[in-house]
Write a protein that holds these residues in place. Sequence first.
Motif, mmCIF file in Angstrom:
data_model
loop_
_atom_site.group_PDB
_atom_site.id
_atom_site.type_symbol
_atom_site.label_atom_id
_atom_site.label_comp_id
_atom_site.label_asym_id
_atom_site.label_seq_id
_atom_site.Cartn_x
_atom_site.Cartn_y
_atom_site.Cartn_z
ATOM 1 N N LEU A 102 0.827 -1.204 0.000
ATOM 2 C CA LEU A 102 0.000 0.000 0.000
ATOM 3 C C LEU A 102 0.863 1.257 0.000
ATOM 4 O O LEU A 102 0.577 2.220 -0.719
ATOM 5 N N THR A 103 1.929 1.252 0.790
ATOM 6 C CA THR A 103 2.826 2.408 0.860
ATOM 7 C C THR A 103 3.460 2.687 -0.498
ATOM 8 O O THR A 103 3.493 3.836 -0.969
ATOM 9 N N PRO A 206 -7.721 -9.417 0.877
ATOM 10 C CA PRO A 206 -8.938 -8.599 0.815
ATOM 11 C C PRO A 206 -8.651 -7.105 0.752
ATOM 12 O O PRO A 206 -9.491 -6.331 0.302
ATOM 13 N N MET A 207 -7.472 -6.672 1.195
ATOM 14 C CA MET A 207 -7.116 -5.264 1.146
ATOM 15 C C MET A 207 -6.745 -4.825 -0.265
ATOM 16 O O MET A 207 -6.838 -3.638 -0.598
ATOM 17 N N LEU A 208 -6.317 -5.766 -1.105
ATOM 18 C CA LEU A 208 -5.790 -5.425 -2.427
ATOM 19 C C LEU A 208 -6.652 -5.920 -3.577
ATOM 20 O O LEU A 208 -6.685 -5.294 -4.644
ATOM 21 N N ARG A 209 -7.347 -7.034 -3.369
ATOM 22 C CA ARG A 209 -8.017 -7.736 -4.463
ATOM 23 C C ARG A 209 -8.977 -6.837 -5.251
ATOM 24 O O ARG A 209 -8.910 -6.767 -6.486
ATOM 25 N N GLY A 210 -9.870 -6.148 -4.552
ATOM 26 C CA GLY A 210 -10.868 -5.323 -5.232
ATOM 27 C C GLY A 210 -10.247 -4.185 -6.013
ATOM 28 O O GLY A 210 -10.666 -3.868 -7.134
ATOM 29 N N VAL A 211 -9.226 -3.556 -5.436
ATOM 30 C CA VAL A 211 -8.556 -2.434 -6.097
ATOM 31 C C VAL A 211 -7.843 -2.910 -7.352
ATOM 32 O O VAL A 211 -7.925 -2.280 -8.415
ATOM 33 N N ILE A 212 -7.130 -4.028 -7.255
ATOM 34 C CA ILE A 212 -6.408 -4.570 -8.415
ATOM 35 C C ILE A 212 -7.387 -4.959 -9.514
ATOM 36 O O ILE A 212 -7.163 -4.668 -10.697
ATOM 37 N N ARG A 213 -8.472 -5.611 -9.126
ATOM 38 C CA ARG A 213 -9.449 -6.063 -10.113
ATOM 39 C C ARG A 213 -10.029 -4.877 -10.893
ATOM 40 O O ARG A 213 -10.193 -4.950 -12.108
ATOM 41 N N ALA A 233 -9.186 5.201 -2.831
ATOM 42 C CA ALA A 233 -9.644 3.832 -2.567
ATOM 43 C C ALA A 233 -8.639 3.097 -1.686
ATOM 44 O O ALA A 233 -9.022 2.392 -0.740
ATOM 45 N N LEU A 234 -7.361 3.268 -1.973
ATOM 46 C CA LEU A 234 -6.326 2.621 -1.163
ATOM 47 C C LEU A 234 -6.254 3.237 0.237
ATOM 48 O O LEU A 234 -6.001 2.539 1.217
ATOM 49 N N ARG A 235 -6.469 4.538 0.306
ATOM 50 C CA ARG A 235 -6.443 5.206 1.611
ATOM 51 C C ARG A 235 -7.556 4.658 2.501
ATOM 52 O O ARG A 235 -7.362 4.438 3.707
ATOM 53 N N GLN A 236 -8.728 4.435 1.920
ATOM 54 C CA GLN A 236 -9.832 3.848 2.684
ATOM 55 C C GLN A 236 -9.473 2.452 3.162
ATOM 56 O O GLN A 236 -9.769 2.076 4.301
ATOM 57 N N GLN A 237 -8.820 1.670 2.296
ATOM 58 C CA GLN A 237 -8.392 0.332 2.685
ATOM 59 C C GLN A 237 -7.388 0.402 3.838
ATOM 60 O O GLN A 237 -7.447 -0.393 4.768
ATOM 61 N N ARG A 238 -6.471 1.367 3.749
ATOM 62 C CA ARG A 238 -5.472 1.498 4.813
ATOM 63 C C ARG A 238 -6.124 1.921 6.132
ATOM 64 O O ARG A 238 -5.758 1.430 7.201
ATOM 65 N N LEU A 239 -7.100 2.823 6.070
ATOM 66 C CA LEU A 239 -7.803 3.246 7.283
ATOM 67 C C LEU A 239 -8.522 2.062 7.921
ATOM 68 O O LEU A 239 -8.552 1.937 9.152
ATOM 69 N N ARG A 240 -9.115 1.207 7.078
ATOM 70 C CA ARG A 240 -9.765 -0.001 7.616
ATOM 71 C C ARG A 240 -8.737 -0.894 8.286
ATOM 72 O O ARG A 240 -8.996 -1.483 9.338
#
Length: 408
Positions: A102-103, A206-213, A233-240
């Motif tokens: 993510l970073t 689960p943190m990456l799959r949706g974004v990559i797809r 979108a990635l920032r939201q994943q990181r906050l989660r």
Amino acid sequence: MENSNNELALRYREIEPLTDKLNGPVLVRKNDTNEFFVKKCYPLYLEEHLDALQKIEHRYLPKIQEVVVQDGKLWLYEEFVQGKTLTDVIQSSETIETDQILTITMAVLEALGALHNKGLVHRDVKPGNIMMTSEGTIKLIDFDAVRAVDGEKESDTVQLGTMGFAAPEQFGFAESDERSDLYSLGIVMNICSVKEYPKKQLTQDPMLRGVIRKATKLEPAERYQSALEMHQALRQQRLRQIAAAKRAKSRAATLEKGPIRTYTNTKPNTNKWDTNNYVKQVISIISRWYEVIASFFRKYIPGFRTEVMWKRVIAIVWYVFLIIGTIGNVLEQPTTGLRIQLFVDYLFMFILPIILFTNFLDYQRKLPLFSSCNRVYRYIGYGLIFLFWLVLTKVGLELNSFIYKHFN
């Protein structure tokens, strides 16, 4: 801008070539500041783009010292980035943590955003062009394929990019733009996660799959439309991820600091009703079942395998009408035989096309026409599937009618 050899020699001293290629990058030192730079040769048609690039100052892009036209050649003097490429990191690491992926991705997105804001597209985002300095800073390097977005061309004038990472439109099917870089970055994310291209093995993280797809959709209109959108979108994943880590840490601290309880042999009062505990258990069970069902829908049910809300709404409406219509018409039949016959007919006419045309279980990826980057081939594939459905439905309906007549 024309410069003499003598003037450049006074300003820079060549140290050593960095590769064995003719006119390859050369490490040089600026005489007055002792700073190190990399001298690279570029095609002359990139002069305007590199001049625009020189005006961009960003922490995740190398500093462009100057652009020089000399003896009919275009030379770029850029910051020497000392460290490892992401390719080196991937090869030397058994796994890369999700947080690190993510970073890296968010840093590259910021660099791409700076380029895109100036109308430039990198067009060669890959692990080999992402540097990680000894201080831990990310740098997006190498501008051999950079171009300006025109918006009115049917395809790129010069088709460049690395096979496996370049978006389909970079091979002559359309003009590349910001979304092409996001496609490539989605591929990079998957390589970091599972060391495979998404079409071969999509990460289960689960943190990456949706974004990559979403980033690697074949159609640019279905991808993220800007670096900022993908970054959010990635920032939201990181906050989660941070929130989940805090909850886990809080639970662990509570267990560690909780009072020591002593128990006696007295029989507990079975009539006492712990309402809060009961509600929590019910919510936990419902939550687990929801995740199981949601996961099943996202993986198998057409219309729910995408993050696009309007597709899900259409799918829900279609399935409701299909189920109500099928059940209603089947139950109206006077005999069991007629009900079975009509139900089988509906399977061929309505259920089968859903399976065929919505890529059920991702079967299209195994077919050569659909795995091609050529849009025409994919259209031919859909045409063949349509003919297959017509023939199969015709044969199925006649066979169903024959069985009903002879066995009822």
